[in-house]
Design an enzyme around this catalytic site. Structure first.
Site, PDB file in Angstrom:
ATOM      1  N   HIS A  21       0.826  -1.213   0.000  1.00 37.48           N
ATOM      2  CA  HIS A  21       0.000   0.000   0.000  1.00 37.48           C
ATOM      3  C   HIS A  21       0.867   1.273   0.000  1.00 37.48           C
ATOM      4  CE1 HIS A  21      -3.346  -2.521   2.139  1.00 37.48           C
ATOM      5  NE2 HIS A  21      -3.259  -2.793   0.851  1.00 37.48           N
ATOM      6  N   PHE A  79      -0.768  -8.197   4.917  1.00 40.80           N
ATOM      7  CA  PHE A  79       0.568  -7.581   4.826  1.00 40.80           C
ATOM      8  C   PHE A  79       0.561  -6.261   4.047  1.00 40.80           C
ATOM      9  CE2 PHE A  79       0.763 -12.264   4.093  1.00 40.80           C
ATOM     10  CZ  PHE A  79       0.938 -12.617   5.410  1.00 40.80           C
ATOM     11  N   CYS A  80      -0.446  -5.445   4.263  1.00 42.23           N
ATOM     12  CA  CYS A  80      -0.530  -4.143   3.575  1.00 42.23           C
ATOM     13  C   CYS A  80      -0.481  -4.298   2.055  1.00 42.23           C
ATOM     14  CB  CYS A  80       0.574  -3.192   4.025  1.00 42.23           C
ATOM     15  SG  CYS A  80       0.535  -2.811   5.762  1.00 42.23           S
ATOM     16  N   ALA A  81      -1.034  -5.388   1.565  1.00 45.59           N
ATOM     17  CA  ALA A  81      -1.098  -5.582   0.107  1.00 45.59           C
ATOM     18  C   ALA A  81      -2.407  -6.317  -0.170  1.00 45.59           C
ATOM     19  CB  ALA A  81       0.108  -6.367  -0.381  1.00 45.59           C
TER      20      ALA A  81
END
Ligand SMILES: Cc1ncc(COP(=O)(O)O)c(C=O)c1O
Length: 462
Positions: free
Chosen positions: A115, A362-364
């Protein structure tokens, strides 16, 4: 490494070693880094403005830290600058603010970005994303297609050097050549590359030159709040910095500002000198150890982990799971265990085996959703539930991520516990907190609080 000998409480009442397999999030500090900080702190003082001896020492050390980080990525400081900030996220946001994006310019990105290398570009330009293949690898044919379609409208190609989800390493120099061929520049989000591979931005006039690189010290054994953006000086010499104030100027009148040179104009306010020292010492230690030997060690560890994990019935590995195919990946390994909730698996590993991993997206989120094969209605359902405060069914994976100091024994420990989990052979009575989606066992707060106190040092000695 600092803290590897620190024992932590396990669910059965024993104390055991803490095995950190969450290096993609943050690594422990390197002993050299902590030593250097202890040596430096008695001399610590303000930089730039102070006339005292300690200020002169601090100013010189701070400048040297910039040079060391430039060397770490092979950047020639006549054409490039090193700007210290908090982390990769800040570095990318800074570039998104400073990079000239006018008119109908396009930022070419990929579907695998964190992100932090996606959100800063939204709203600044039209963002188009190259696809990933079914196993999560960057589809370079799609990059070529988009370069063809958008051509000279593309101002910047931005890509992660290594994925924080699958560990895939992108062919950054080949991509640089392709970006430059259409007049674009390239940013490499090297948060996950820098600790594992030698980075060489190459000469400024080389078609494979990397124009900008962003890195985080806390992922490279120096968790003291620093990151760096290394990139072309000319980008930062136009226009005004996004943060303005002390340290960024030469001359100020009520009507005019004359900005300082680089990197000062981009590092507003009093800088984190200690963090810069830490980052530079870590970079130097990695260079001294030899990035090629770090890469070799981690490759063998990754192959070993894949070989052992994929032999466990009921484990689903995502991305590339072939232990023979490790040349273009780092040691980030995502998996799930049967239909068990990823957060439960992570909790059991932590509580019962002292193993630190991460679970979730995982921020994705988009990339993980794709790898999990979530359908649009499934995505919509979890978005709805999440926003309504119920995170109990949030999708995700478990991730182990290896560092230079990990061993085959660390891998054995996680594989053994995963094997037990597949057989339901675990002890805790876990409950899930729907507000976070995390699993806990009752009473764990006491163990956490009894471990460390801000005023009294470690209470529970190893
Ligand atoms: C690929 C990638 N990019 C960017 C970031 C953001 O790094 P930071 O949290 O240090 O800003 C991360 C962090 O995990 C990452 O893995």
């Amino acid at each position: 490494m600092v803290g590897l000998d620190r024992l932590v409480p396990l669910l059965d009442g024993r104390l055991g070693p803490h095995i950190n397999l969450d290096n993609a999030a943050s690594t422990p500090p390197l002993g050299d880094v902590v030593d250097a900080i202890e040596r430096f702190l008695p001399y610590y003082s303000s930089v730039h403005r102070g006339a005292g001896f300690k200020s002169r020492v601090s100013t010189a050390v701070y400048a040297e830290a910039h040079d060391t980080v430039a060397r770490f990525v092979g950047a020639d400081t006549s054409g490039n600058t090193v700007v210290f900030g908090k982390n990769t996220t800040e570095a990318i946001n800074k570039l998104a603010f400073r990079f000239p994006l006018t008119g109908r310019r396009v930022v070419l990105s990929t579907e695998m970005e964190h992100h932090s290398n996606d959100l800063p570009w939204r709203g600044r330009a039209e963002v188009v994303r190259a696809r990933v293949t079914h196993d999560g690898r960057l589809d370079e044919d799609d990059v070529d297609r988009l370069l063809e379609v958008y051509g000279r409208r593309i101002a910047l190609l931005t890509v992660s050097g290594a994925s924080n989800v699958t560990g895939f390493v992108q062919p950054i120099h080949r991509l640089a050549r392709k970006a430059h061929a259409v007049g674009a520049r390239i940013l490499v989000d090297a948060a996950q590359l820098a600790p594992h591979r030698r980075i060489d931005v190459k000469a400024d006039d080389d078609p494979e030159h990397l124009d900008y690189v962003a890195i985080s010290a806390h992922k490279m054994y120096a968790p003291f709040g620093t990151g760096a953006l290394v990139g072309r000086r000319d980008t930062f010499l136009q226009g005004a910095p996004e943060y303005q104030g002390g340290g960024t100027v030469e001359i100020v009148t009520p009507a005019h500002v004359h900005w300082a040179g680089l990197p000062d104009r981009e590092e507003a306010g009093s800088p984190n000198v200690v963090g810069a020292v830490a980052m530079a010492v870590a970079a130097q230690a990695l260079m001294d150890a030899g990035m090629d030997s770090v890469t070799r060690h981690e490759a063998s560890l990754t192959a070993y982990a894949l070989e052992r994990l994929r032999a466990v019935p009921g484990v689903t590995l995502y991305g590339q799971s072939d232990p023979e195919q490790i040349a273009d990946r780092v040691g980030v390994i995502p998996f799930n265990v049967g239909s068990m909730h990823h957060a439960l698996v992570a909790a059991i590993l932590g509580y019962e085996a002292g193993i630190g991993v991460r679970s979730g997206c995982f921020c994705a989120q988009s990339y993980v959703g794709r790898l999990l094969g979530l359908t649009p209605p499934e995505q919509a359902r979890w978005h709805r539930e999440h926003l309504a405060g119920d995170r109990s069914r949030r999708p995700g994976m478990v991730r182990i991520s290896l560092g230079a100091y990990n061993t085959n024994e660390d891998v054995d420990a996680v594989v053994e516990m995963v094997r037990r989990i597949t057989r339901d052979d675990y002890d805790g009575a876990y409950y899930q907190d729907p507000e976070t989606g995390d699993y806990r066992v009752a009473g764990d707060e006491d163990a956490v609080r009894s471990c460390f106190s801000l005023t009294g040092g470690p209470l529970m000695q190893a």
